[in-house]
Write a protein that holds these residues in place. Structure first.
Motif, mmCIF file in Angstrom:
data_model
loop_
_atom_site.group_PDB
_atom_site.id
_atom_site.type_symbol
_atom_site.label_atom_id
_atom_site.label_comp_id
_atom_site.label_asym_id
_atom_site.label_seq_id
_atom_site.Cartn_x
_atom_site.Cartn_y
_atom_site.Cartn_z
ATOM 1 N N ILE A 70 6.758 4.455 35.036
ATOM 2 C CA ILE A 70 7.721 4.713 36.118
ATOM 3 C C ILE A 70 8.865 3.706 36.065
ATOM 4 O O ILE A 70 10.042 4.079 36.019
ATOM 5 C CB ILE A 70 7.027 4.673 37.497
ATOM 6 N N SER A 123 9.874 10.410 35.247
ATOM 7 C CA SER A 123 8.774 10.012 34.389
ATOM 8 C C SER A 123 7.623 10.996 34.554
ATOM 9 O O SER A 123 7.238 11.334 35.674
ATOM 10 C CB SER A 123 8.287 8.603 34.740
ATOM 11 N N VAL A 162 9.400 9.877 39.549
ATOM 12 C CA VAL A 162 8.218 10.261 38.795
ATOM 13 C C VAL A 162 7.645 11.556 39.357
ATOM 14 O O VAL A 162 7.744 11.811 40.567
ATOM 15 C CB VAL A 162 7.147 9.142 38.839
ATOM 16 N N SER A 186 4.035 12.751 39.555
ATOM 17 C CA SER A 186 2.911 11.840 39.427
ATOM 18 C C SER A 186 1.549 12.477 39.672
ATOM 19 O O SER A 186 1.365 13.230 40.625
ATOM 20 C CB SER A 186 3.108 10.682 40.423
#
Length: 296
Positions: free
Chosen positions: A194, A188, A205, A207
């Motif tokens: 997520i 993601s 992810v 992030s």
């Protein structure tokens, strides 16, 4: 085998007040990330202000991160460019430095056709042995990697192994996985998605949130992978107000602001990024307080 599973941090590039890269501080925040169970360091990406780094700085940041991490967790180097030749050069330099993978964003401003994207990514893949993560983020680059294009690249280039999916379109993620028989790794690219992407078979992810909440972001993925889907979902939803505050202005303005509010002293942004608007900063501060994040 995935380059990593879990939460990788799209790490900021700390700057001194004179605007130069603060390598001492970069080392500190890398250690902070590892101590708080981040699963991978993603250096010189969008959050790392790669578009305003010189090529020399870009390569030096990758080298520094690889040396500092010292194989404790994977390091993925952002090596994308809107010039194919430059992207090849940066990817080869990342390979020489010992990076574990390359994150390659779609060419920005050029707005390549899907045919152009195939040729761009194929050419890069042919000039490196690093595992490559395609980065699809139309909101920043003006062009989307269509699922059919991802599938074509995955099936024709053995070292294109993953996608950082930041289209925001869950149906597109599902189509990518269907067209690749679920074999491509998907991360993601949006902190608010997520769990939805994990539910389709995603690996984790990459992030922004991890810069300030590395343990919690790691836990969202770890709980899901351990079968605690309720706990994972609850933590994802708990973090949403903070995630929204971190994107109320263009990334990485809010996250660098947040880190400075925490006393991490990552310094200023490079123009054309500017300091956060006061109203948005107040929103960010409130979201951080609500999460119990200590401010200096």
């Amino acid at each position: 085998m995935a380059i990593f599973t879990g939460a990788g941090v799209a790490i900021v590039t700390p700057m001194n007040q004179d605007g130069l890269v603060n390598y001492d501080k970069l080392g500190e925040i890398i250690e902070f990330q590892i101590a708080n169970h981040t699963d991978s360091i993603i250096i010189t990406g969008t959050t790392g202000e790669a578009s305003t780094l010189s090529e020399e700085e870009h390569v030096e940041c990758i080298r520094f991160a690889v040396d500092k991490v010292a194989k404790r967790i994977p390091v993925i180097a952002g090596t994308g460019s809107n010039c194919t030749h430059t992207a090849i050069y940066l990817t080869q330099e990342a390979e020489k430095a010992g990076a574990d993978g390359a994150l390659v964003v779609t060419p920005y401003y050029n707005k390549a056709t899907q045919k152009g994207l195939v040729q761009h990514f194929t050419k890069i893949a042919q000039n490196t042995s690093l595992p490559m993560v395609l980065y699809s983020v139309q909101s920043r680059t003006g062009v989307n990697i269509m699922p059919q294009t991802v599938a074509e690249l995955f099936h024709s280039c053995e070292n294109i192994v993953a996608v950082k999916e930041a289209s925001g379109n869950i149906s597109q993620v599902a189509d990518i996985l269907q067209m690749t028989q679920g074999d491509i790794d998907i991360y993601s690219g949006n902190d608010d998605q997520i769990v939805p992407i994990l539910s389709l078979g995603g690996k984790g992810v990459i992030s922004v949130l991890s810069n300030i909440c590395p343990q919690e972001t790691h836990d969202i993925v770890a709980k899901f992978m351990e079968g605690d889907m309720v706990g994972s979902r609850e933590l994802q939803l708990k973090m949403l107000p903070l995630i929204h505050a971190l994107f109320c202005e263009v990334n990485p303005i809010p996250v660098k602001t947040a880190m400075n509010l925490m006393g991490m002293e990552v310094g200023p942004l490079r123009l054309p990024m500017t300091p956060m608007e006061e109203a948005n900063k107040a929103r960010l501060i409130q979201a951080m307080k609500d999460m119990g994040i200590p401010l200096k």
